[in-house]
Design a protein around this motif. Structure first.
Motif, mmCIF file in Angstrom:
data_model
loop_
_atom_site.group_PDB
_atom_site.id
_atom_site.type_symbol
_atom_site.label_atom_id
_atom_site.label_comp_id
_atom_site.label_asym_id
_atom_site.label_seq_id
_atom_site.Cartn_x
_atom_site.Cartn_y
_atom_site.Cartn_z
ATOM 1 N N LEU A 206 0.813 -1.220 0.000
ATOM 2 C CA LEU A 206 0.000 0.000 0.000
ATOM 3 C C LEU A 206 0.849 1.274 0.000
ATOM 4 N N ALA A 207 1.938 1.279 0.737
ATOM 5 C CA ALA A 207 2.763 2.487 0.845
ATOM 6 C C ALA A 207 3.228 2.975 -0.520
ATOM 7 N N ALA A 208 3.494 2.043 -1.434
ATOM 8 C CA ALA A 208 3.992 2.407 -2.760
ATOM 9 C C ALA A 208 2.876 2.897 -3.684
ATOM 10 N N GLN A 209 1.607 2.764 -3.238
ATOM 11 C CA GLN A 209 0.471 3.096 -4.096
ATOM 12 C C GLN A 209 -0.162 4.446 -3.779
ATOM 13 N N THR A 210 0.211 5.048 -2.660
ATOM 14 C CA THR A 210 -0.538 6.207 -2.173
ATOM 15 C C THR A 210 0.065 7.558 -2.543
ATOM 16 N N GLY A 211 1.155 7.555 -3.301
ATOM 17 C CA GLY A 211 1.791 8.829 -3.644
ATOM 18 C C GLY A 211 0.904 9.737 -4.467
ATOM 19 N N GLU A 212 0.105 9.129 -5.341
ATOM 20 C CA GLU A 212 -0.827 9.904 -6.187
ATOM 21 C C GLU A 212 -2.225 9.336 -5.994
ATOM 22 N N VAL A 213 -2.897 9.748 -4.959
ATOM 23 C CA VAL A 213 -4.258 9.286 -4.698
ATOM 24 C C VAL A 213 -5.122 10.467 -4.281
ATOM 25 N N ASP A 214 -6.322 10.493 -4.798
ATOM 26 C CA ASP A 214 -7.275 11.536 -4.408
ATOM 27 C C ASP A 214 -8.224 11.031 -3.325
ATOM 28 N N LEU A 215 -8.705 9.795 -3.490
ATOM 29 C CA LEU A 215 -9.678 9.221 -2.563
ATOM 30 C C LEU A 215 -9.254 7.810 -2.195
ATOM 31 N N LEU A 216 -9.190 7.557 -0.905
ATOM 32 C CA LEU A 216 -8.845 6.230 -0.406
ATOM 33 C C LEU A 216 -10.014 5.714 0.425
ATOM 34 N N PHE A 217 -10.613 4.621 -0.024
ATOM 35 C CA PHE A 217 -11.749 4.009 0.667
ATOM 36 C C PHE A 217 -11.277 2.706 1.317
ATOM 37 N N ASN A 218 -11.541 2.545 2.595
ATOM 38 C CA ASN A 218 -11.143 1.322 3.282
ATOM 39 C C ASN A 218 -12.353 0.514 3.724
ATOM 40 N N THR A 219 -12.325 -0.796 3.427
ATOM 41 C CA THR A 219 -13.388 -1.688 3.904
ATOM 42 C C THR A 219 -12.817 -2.796 4.793
ATOM 43 N N ILE A 220 -11.521 -2.756 5.080
ATOM 44 C CA ILE A 220 -10.864 -3.812 5.853
ATOM 45 C C ILE A 220 -10.865 -3.442 7.341
ATOM 46 N N PRO A 221 -11.482 -4.276 8.189
ATOM 47 C CA PRO A 221 -11.633 -3.927 9.613
ATOM 48 C C PRO A 221 -10.406 -4.226 10.462
ATOM 49 N N THR A 222 -9.271 -3.704 10.055
ATOM 50 C CA THR A 222 -8.053 -3.837 10.842
ATOM 51 C C THR A 222 -7.161 -2.643 10.531
ATOM 52 N N MET A 223 -6.219 -2.330 11.409
ATOM 53 C CA MET A 223 -5.372 -1.162 11.210
ATOM 54 C C MET A 223 -4.481 -1.365 9.979
ATOM 55 N N ILE A 224 -4.847 -0.719 8.906
ATOM 56 C CA ILE A 224 -4.123 -0.882 7.641
ATOM 57 C C ILE A 224 -3.556 0.434 7.121
ATOM 58 N N ILE A 225 -4.240 1.548 7.416
ATOM 59 C CA ILE A 225 -3.741 2.864 6.986
ATOM 60 C C ILE A 225 -2.962 3.438 8.164
ATOM 61 N N THR A 226 -1.750 2.996 8.299
ATOM 62 C CA THR A 226 -0.902 3.329 9.450
ATOM 63 C C THR A 226 -0.231 4.688 9.261
ATOM 64 N N ALA A 227 0.462 5.119 10.299
ATOM 65 C CA ALA A 227 1.211 6.382 10.217
ATOM 66 C C ALA A 227 2.233 6.331 9.088
ATOM 67 N N GLN A 228 2.837 5.186 8.899
ATOM 68 C CA GLN A 228 3.820 5.035 7.827
ATOM 69 C C GLN A 228 3.183 5.272 6.460
ATOM 70 N N ILE A 229 1.969 4.728 6.277
ATOM 71 C CA ILE A 229 1.245 4.933 5.014
ATOM 72 C C ILE A 229 0.870 6.397 4.863
ATOM 73 N N LEU A 230 0.336 6.970 5.931
ATOM 74 C CA LEU A 230 -0.129 8.359 5.891
ATOM 75 C C LEU A 230 1.008 9.334 5.621
#
Length: 299
Positions: A206-230
């Motif tokens: 995921l970290a490599a995919q978020t450099g150019e994103v406008d909208l991120l939708f999460n449906t996974i019920p676990t901590m996945i969008i971490t500080a590192q990703i953000l």
């Protein structure tokens, strides 16, 4: 018809109104608890207090979509009074009584098991969850439109998870002209995503995919969008977390970075309660009629 069936509806939101209405129309005896501030009149229902005798003759107990918490507290949009489901209430239910809810926490599961009661979690059923994914997707997109200053068309969107909700959401975004990437956790899902015209990637990347994103939708019920990703996301991005509370995003760090991140569970009951309630009511009625027919065949 549900003639002779006594249904007790305990708390809930606007979705429960459709359940109450449809069951009453089919001639069920419907008793409601926690609706003392309901402004509209629903013919053929009985308003009751939270007492043991309300449960004693129930054939069906209907709890809100979110059930109750682990102290037995039941939420209600139509009452300010505290509604607490106690052990003695469940013990008062007849053995043949079926308990319906959207999803049950351990407290409710244990009470049903202790008293030999059948528990039906309707959101576990594919027919309900698939139908429910439609108002969820529409609600998520409504939030996205409200919270951004760009069009969905041409936007860079990531959907994490392509289960029932993620699949419907990705398909709807695609239909609006978005460029859709989907985060998957199983290699076999890559083929399904590619066939649909989406660009799949493993959520571990995921970290490599978020450099150019406008909208991120999460449906996974676990901590996945971490500080590192953000830390690697552009500040313009908007995160819409559809997972059950507490969600799958580090909201504290998102706020610190100035990234708009919104937790939005339970959208069907907010954006389309009539439709969502109708879906639940139809499933409940279908199950009750199936049980009726099964009993008739046996007799």
């Amino acid at each position: 018809m549900l003639t002779g069936v006594r249904i007790v509806v305990l708390g809930g939101d606007a979705r429960q109104l459709e359940v109450i209405r449809k069951c009453a129309e089919l001639d069920a005896t419907v008793s409601v608890v926690g609706f003392d501030q309901l402004e509209q009149v629903i013919p053929g229902i009985e308003h009751c207090e939270l007492e043991d005798d309300v449960f004693a003759s129930a054939d069906v107990l209907v709890l809100p979509v979110v059930g109750c918490d682990d102290q037995g507290k039941v939420s209600s949009s139509f009452s300010n009074a505290a509604i607490v489901l106690k052990k003695e209430h469940m013990a008062a239910l007849p053995e043949h009584c079926t308990v319906f809810t959207g999803m049950a926490k351990p407290f409710l599961r244990e009470l049903c098991q202790e008293n030999g009661l059948r528990l039906v979690e309707v959101l576990d059923r594919d027919d309900i969850a698939l139908c429910n994914s439609i108002p969820t997707a529409e609600g998520a997109i409504a939030i996205a439109i409200k919270e951004t200053d760009i069009t969905i068309h041409g936007s860079e969107c990531i959907v994490l998870g392509i289960g029932r909700t993620g699949f419907t959401l990705a398909k709807t975004l695609q239909g609006l002209g978005a460029n859709v990437r989907v985060g998957i956790r199983r290699n076999e899902d890559a083929v399904r995503a590619t066939i649909m015209g989406w660009k799949p990637f493993m959520t571990t990347d995921l970290a490599a995919q978020t450099g150019e994103v406008d909208l991120l939708f999460n449906t996974i019920p676990t901590m996945i969008i971490t500080a590192q990703i953000l830390s690697r996301m552009p500040q313009k991005a908007v995160i819409i977390d559809l997972a059950s509370a507490p969600g799958g995003c580090d909201f504290r760090y998102a706020d610190k970075r100035g990234i708009k991140a919104l937790l939005a569970p339970g959208l069907p009951g907010i954006v389309a309660p009539k439709t969502a309630g109708g879906i639940i009511a139809d499933a409940l009625i279908r199950l009750l009629l199936e049980e009726q027919n099964a009993r008739e065949v046996k007799s």
